[in-house]
Each structure stands twice: as C-alpha cells, then as structure tokens.
Design an enzyme around this catalytic site. Structure first.
Site, PDB file in Angstrom:
ATOM      1  NE  ARG A  41      -8.842  -9.333   5.465  1.00  0.00           N
ATOM      2  CZ  ARG A  41      -7.628  -9.499   4.907  1.00  0.00           C
ATOM      3  NH1 ARG A  41      -7.437 -10.406   3.953  1.00  0.00           N
ATOM      4  NH2 ARG A  41      -6.616  -8.759   5.303  1.00  0.00           N
ATOM      5  CB  SER A 113      -9.960  -6.577  13.813  1.00  0.00           C
ATOM      6  OG  SER A 113     -10.521  -6.979  12.620  1.00  0.00           O
ATOM      7  CE  LYS A 142      -4.550  -7.234   9.340  1.00  0.00           C
ATOM      8  NZ  LYS A 142      -5.582  -6.402   8.738  1.00  0.00           N
TER       9      LYS A 142
HETATM   10  C1  LIG Z   1      -7.348 -11.191   8.215  1.00  0.00           C
HETATM   11  C2  LIG Z   1      -6.369 -11.482   9.307  1.00  0.00           C
HETATM   12  N1  LIG Z   1      -6.381 -10.794  10.488  1.00  0.00           N
HETATM   13  C3  LIG Z   1      -5.439 -11.172  11.361  1.00  0.00           C
HETATM   14  S1  LIG Z   1      -4.485 -12.437  10.695  1.00  0.00           S
HETATM   15  C4  LIG Z   1      -5.391 -12.460   9.228  1.00  0.00           C
HETATM   16  C5  LIG Z   1      -5.079 -13.386   8.105  1.00  0.00           C
HETATM   17  C6  LIG Z   1      -5.516 -14.794   8.423  1.00  0.00           C
HETATM   18  O1  LIG Z   1      -5.186 -15.611   7.329  1.00  0.00           O
HETATM   19  P1  LIG Z   1      -4.671 -17.099   7.561  1.00  0.00           P
HETATM   20  O2  LIG Z   1      -5.800 -17.877   8.187  1.00  0.00           O
HETATM   21  O3  LIG Z   1      -4.339 -17.590   6.152  1.00  0.00           O
HETATM   22  O4  LIG Z   1      -3.458 -17.011   8.438  1.00  0.00           O
HETATM   23  C1  LIG Z   2      -8.885  -8.707  10.277  1.00  0.00           C
HETATM   24  C2  LIG Z   2      -9.839  -9.544  10.727  1.00  0.00           C
HETATM   25  C3  LIG Z   2      -9.804 -10.067  12.059  1.00  0.00           C
HETATM   26  N1  LIG Z   2     -10.765 -10.913  12.490  1.00  0.00           N
HETATM   27  C4  LIG Z   2     -11.765 -11.257  11.662  1.00  0.00           C
HETATM   28  C5  LIG Z   2     -12.805 -12.232  12.199  1.00  0.00           C
HETATM   29  F1  LIG Z   2     -12.286 -13.464  12.235  1.00  0.00           F
HETATM   30  F2  LIG Z   2     -13.880 -12.226  11.399  1.00  0.00           F
HETATM   31  F3  LIG Z   2     -13.153 -11.883  13.444  1.00  0.00           F
HETATM   32  N2  LIG Z   2     -11.876 -10.820  10.406  1.00  0.00           N
HETATM   33  C6  LIG Z   2     -10.967  -9.956   9.880  1.00  0.00           C
HETATM   34  N3  LIG Z   2     -11.078  -9.527   8.678  1.00  0.00           N
END
Ligand SMILES: Cc1ncsc1CCOP(=O)(O)O
Ligand SMILES: C=C1C=NC(C(F)(F)F)=NC1=N
Ligand SMILES: [Mg+2]
Length: 214
Positions: A41, A113, A142
């Site tokens: 990502r 997602s 994020k």
């Molecule tokens: C990509 C994404 N989508 C929802 S929360 C998130 C970030 C998750 O990162 P972390 O595991 O460091 O909280």
């Molecule tokens: C925004 C996101 C939410 N969920 C996931 C996953 F964990 F792969 F399902 N990936 C992402 N990049």
C-alpha cells in the site's frame, strides 16, 4: 484456489513510508515471523510513484512468493495486473469490483474496504473475495480514516455477510486479537504493529500465535 480465510489470519499492509527502515528487510522479517498475506500500500506523504513504485512492488512480490505468501496491491489495479500480483484491494471510491473482474485472471483475489453493513452487503453482491472491516480502533496511520466501529461493528458486519472472509483493520495491537476473532473476524490486518515494531519478526510471530489455523 487457496483457502482465503486461512490467508487472512495475519495480514501485513505496508508501503515505503510506513517504516524508516528498508521496507524489503521489514517485509522479510515479517514473512519469517509468519504473516499469512501481504498488501503493498504505497500511499500518503513521500509515496513512491511510477517506475520506482513498480520496482519495489516486483521485489516485494518475489519475496512474498519465496515464502509462499500471496501478494496483494492496494488501489492500483493496473500495477497489480502488470506485475502479476495475486490480487488487489480497493476502497469505496476506487475501481469497482465488476470492472476489476473484467480485466483480471479468474482466481485473482479482490478485497474491498468496508465500514458498515450497507457497504459490506454491497461488497458481497459485487462479488468481493474478502472485505476489510474497520477502522476497529483509532489509528493515525491512515489520513482520511473514518470513526472507529469497535468490536460491535465487526459482529454486526459478520451477521450481515454470512460466511464471507472478513479481516479487521485499524489500530490493532496484539492485545486486541482475541476479542476481534471472537467478534467474528477471520484475521487481523496491521500496518504499524509490525512495520514499526523493534522486531517485525517477533511482532508477526506473536500475532500468528494468537490466531489458530482454523
Ligand atoms: C489502511 C487502513 N484502513 C483503515 S485503518 C488503516 C490503517 C491501519 O494502520 P494501523 O494498523 O497502523 O492502525
Ligand atoms: C483501507 C484498507 C482496509 N482494509 C484493508 C484490508 F485489510 F486489506 F482488508 N486494506 C486497506 N488498504
Ligand atoms: Mg483505496
């Protein structure tokens, strides 16, 4: 087709800006620690683009395949196709599942997602192979993240989507895992818990030890 629920148990997501280290060495440590799926990502500040992004993606894919772990690309369907990734993960405002299916091999993994039952239901209808559910807890990884939905959110979505593979995401640390699986997720997805750990290998191993291979 591999067993997707088993693959979703410990799902690392990472891009070059999620760690100050060499992302390939972090990824190799995580693979040695036992992650079961990986998503590249490349997003946010200083994200790589073009040839640099493609080259890192290819190296990461080769590394994942050395450990027999599927390699997923976030958002960028063209890149996923170009380098022969095992699948793609898209958000609510990315390319729709139907158009991805039209361009990709039939066993291509498509993840979506979701934050609520309405989005989850739509993902089932669209033919998603799995859904990411979250954010479960607060996270600053994020930028445009939505409000946390907690374990109740996981349970509600599980009751909506039936047997569809579900992975929880958002602010997840080792101590959260048991509750998340109990609430109905098939696995957990993390960025910082592994990519920013002192030892990504130990962090991955700890998470894997908490989720029994069903
Ligand atoms: C990509 C994404 N989508 C929802 S929360 C998130 C970030 C998750 O990162 P972390 O595991 O460091 O909280
Ligand atoms: C925004 C996101 C939410 N969920 C996931 C996953 F964990 F792969 F399902 N990936 C992402 N990049
Ligand atoms: Mg997206």
């Amino acid at each position: 087709m591999m067993n997707l629920k088993r693959c979703l148990r410990v799902y690392l997501i990472m891009g070059s800006n999620n760690t100050v280290r060499d992302p390939l060495s972090v990824l190799e440590e995580a693979l040695k620690g036992g992650i079961t799926l990986f998503q590249y990502r490349e997003k946010g500040a200083n994200a790589k683009v073009g040839q640099e992004k493609k080259e890192l993606a290819m190296k990461m894919k080769r590394l994942c395949h050395k450990y027999s772990v599927p390699f997923i690309v976030n958002d960028d369907v063209l890149l996923a196709l170009e380098i022969g990734a095992d699948g793609v993960h898209v958000g609510q405002d990315d390319e729709i599942v139907a158009s991805i299916k039209a361009q990709c091999p039939k066993d291509f993994i498509i993840g979506v997602s979701t934050t609520n039952s309405q989005e989850a239901n739509q993902a089932v209808k669209d033919g998603a192979d799995y859904i990411g559910v979250g954010p479960i807890y607060a996270t600053d990884t994020k930028e445009d993240v939505k409000l946390p939905i907690g374990l109740e959110g996981v349970a509600e979505i599980r009751s909506t989507v039936g047997d569809l593979p579900i992975v929880a995401i958002g602010g997840i640390k080792t101590s959260h895992v048991a509750g998340i699986i109990q609430a109905g997720a098939d696995g957990v997805s993390v960025i910082s818990a592994i990519s920013q750990a002192k030892s990504p290998k130990i962090a991955a191993r700890q998470l894997a030890s908490l989720i029994n291979p069903s």
